[in-house]
Design an enzyme around this catalytic site. Structure first.
Site, PDB file in Angstrom:
ATOM      1  N   HIS A  52       4.132   5.335  11.790  1.00  0.00           N
ATOM      2  CA  HIS A  52       3.694   5.269  10.388  1.00  0.00           C
ATOM      3  C   HIS A  52       2.683   6.406  10.218  1.00  0.00           C
ATOM      4  CE1 HIS A  52       2.864   3.849   6.491  1.00  0.00           C
ATOM      5  NE2 HIS A  52       2.580   2.579   6.721  1.00  0.00           N
ATOM      6  N   LYS A  54      26.564  -2.498   0.545  1.00  0.00           N
ATOM      7  CA  LYS A  54      28.035  -2.441   0.579  1.00  0.00           C
ATOM      8  C   LYS A  54      28.530  -1.686   1.799  1.00  0.00           C
ATOM      9  CE  LYS A  54      27.831  -0.884  -3.809  1.00  0.00           C
ATOM     10  NZ  LYS A  54      28.314  -0.288  -5.064  1.00  0.00           N
ATOM     11  N   ARG A  95       0.806  -1.223   0.000  1.00  0.00           N
ATOM     12  CA  ARG A  95       0.000   0.000   0.000  1.00  0.00           C
ATOM     13  C   ARG A  95       0.840   1.276   0.000  1.00  0.00           C
ATOM     14  NH1 ARG A  95      -2.709  -4.080   1.595  1.00  0.00           N
ATOM     15  NH2 ARG A  95      -0.710  -4.587   2.528  1.00  0.00           N
ATOM     16  N   THR A  96       1.795   1.358   0.899  1.00  0.00           N
ATOM     17  CA  THR A  96       2.493   2.633   1.073  1.00  0.00           C
ATOM     18  C   THR A  96       3.274   3.021  -0.174  1.00  0.00           C
ATOM     19  OG1 THR A  96       2.668   2.060   3.408  1.00  0.00           O
ATOM     20  CG2 THR A  96       3.998   3.911   2.650  1.00  0.00           C
ATOM     21  N   ARG A 152      11.000   3.782   3.923  1.00  0.00           N
ATOM     22  CA  ARG A 152      10.549   2.800   4.929  1.00  0.00           C
ATOM     23  C   ARG A 152      11.799   2.174   5.513  1.00  0.00           C
ATOM     24  NH1 ARG A 152       5.626  -1.321   4.517  1.00  0.00           N
ATOM     25  NH2 ARG A 152       4.595   0.617   5.119  1.00  0.00           N
TER      26      ARG A 152
HETATM   27  N1   CP Z   1      -0.516  -0.456   5.799  1.00  0.00           N
HETATM   28  C1   CP Z   1       0.686  -0.543   5.216  1.00  0.00           C
HETATM   29  O1   CP Z   1       1.633   0.167   5.588  1.00  0.00           O
HETATM   30  O2   CP Z   1       0.758  -1.467   4.229  1.00  0.00           O
HETATM   31  P1   CP Z   1       2.089  -1.830   3.430  1.00  0.00           P
HETATM   32  O3   CP Z   1       3.037  -2.474   4.416  1.00  0.00           O
HETATM   33  O4   CP Z   1       1.642  -2.788   2.366  1.00  0.00           O
HETATM   34  O5   CP Z   1       2.667  -0.575   2.880  1.00  0.00           O
END
Ligand code: CP
Length: 316
Positions: free
Chosen positions: A137, A88, A58-59, A109
């Protein structure tokens, strides 16, 4: 606002701008292709770089789609740990010092809590935290709140139950902190096996200090307690974050949110889940009228378009 690393530095003005824009984008998407197409060009010549050290559906895809629909450009990697010079031995700080010269905004991320701040401190362009370990998040929390407001446009004395791996879930951390600001939230219940639920210490100043000036009942429960389900307005379920601890899902068994349990909620209830889901939320619940988690995921596109626009154009 320059970076979006934690919900703690999201201002009311930023939130209000993002939500009104996201609502407009959703309307355009659902009602008029020409109105939707008009958005193309808002971020013309802006380049988004996605630097993901952990998997995502999703993100990453929704941010990349968001920038593309706004007419910007996207480059990135879905596995920076493997396909960047991190492999590396390059440090995260060096990585961001370098890549921030190649783009206008970065969504990252990260494997560990705190790394989003390290990245932001090293970057020359805005950094959006797409999840840092069990830290935060923030864009997911904005999507969650947007979805809650869609269902409860004039919220009053709402009760929310967080069910699952609360301790290791960054989405729970961010949403609980964000909601704790609002006086319309009357009660937060955290249900989960003791090993993966919050402890009393967490409810110190650090997490809920912000809520001190209003009445907010915070309850810890280590069973799937039906007495709370029967009166809760919102259920927010999370999967066992098995990549962050050693219980490997063995604690999930007593926290399966079946359709039978979902039907105990009030008729106006709302079931949210940041997804991906595992066995904690059986597919049978998808047809329950309270289920809203796929709409919640779809809202990600509109909220993230609005976030990109706010940060790239430095509006608030
Ligand atoms: N909800 C969410 O962060 O989904 P993903 O890990 O698929 O990005």
């Amino acid at each position: 606002m320059h970076n979006l690393v934690t919900v703690n530095n999201v201002s009311d003005e930023f939130l209000s701008n993002v939500f009104s824009r996201a609502k407009e984008y959703k309307y355009r998407r659902q009602h008029s292709r020409p109105l939707w197409d008009e958005l193309h060009g808002r971020l013309h010549n802006h380049l988004l770089l996605t630097d993901f050290f952990e998997p995502s559906t999703r993100t990453r895809f929704s941010f990349e789609a968001a920038m593309s629909y706004l007419g910007g450009m996207v480059i990135g990697t879905e596995n920076a740990a493997e396909f960047s010079s991190f492999k590396k031995g390059e440090s995260l700080a060096d990585n961001f010092k370098v890549i921030s010269a190649y783009c206008d905004i970065i969504v990252g991320r990260f494997l560990n809590e705190g790394e989003a701040q390290t990245a932001a401190d090293s970057s020359m362009v805005p950094v959006i935290n797409g999840g840092d370990g069990k830290g935060e998040h923030p864009t997911q929390a904005l999507i969650d709140l947007f979805s809650i407001i869609e269902k409860f446009p004039n919220p009053e004395k709402l009760r929310i139950s967080f069910i699952g791996d609360n301790k290791h879930s960054r989405t729970v951390q961010s949403l609980a902190r964000l909601l704790a600001r609002y006086t319309c939230i009357k009660e937060m219940v955290f249900m989960g096996a003791e090993e993966v639920n919050f402890s009393d210490e967490v409810f110190s100043d650090e997490l809920f200090g912000i809520a001190k000036d209003h009445e907010l009942d915070v309850v810890l429960v280590n069973t799937l307690d039906q007495s709370f389900i029967k009166k809760t307005d919102i259920v927010y379920i999370t999967r066992s974050q098995i990549e962050r601890h050693y219980f490997k899902g063995t604690l999930q068994g007593n926290f399966i949110f079946t359709n039978e349990i979902a039907d105990m909620m009030p008729a106006h209830g709302l079931i949210l889940h940041p997804l991906p889901r595992n066995s904690e939320l059986p597919v049978e619940v998808d047809n329950n009228p309270r289920a809203y988690y796929f709409q919640q995921a779809h809202n990600g596109l509109f909220v993230r378009m609005a976030i990109l626009e706010e940060l790239c154009l430095n509006r608030t």
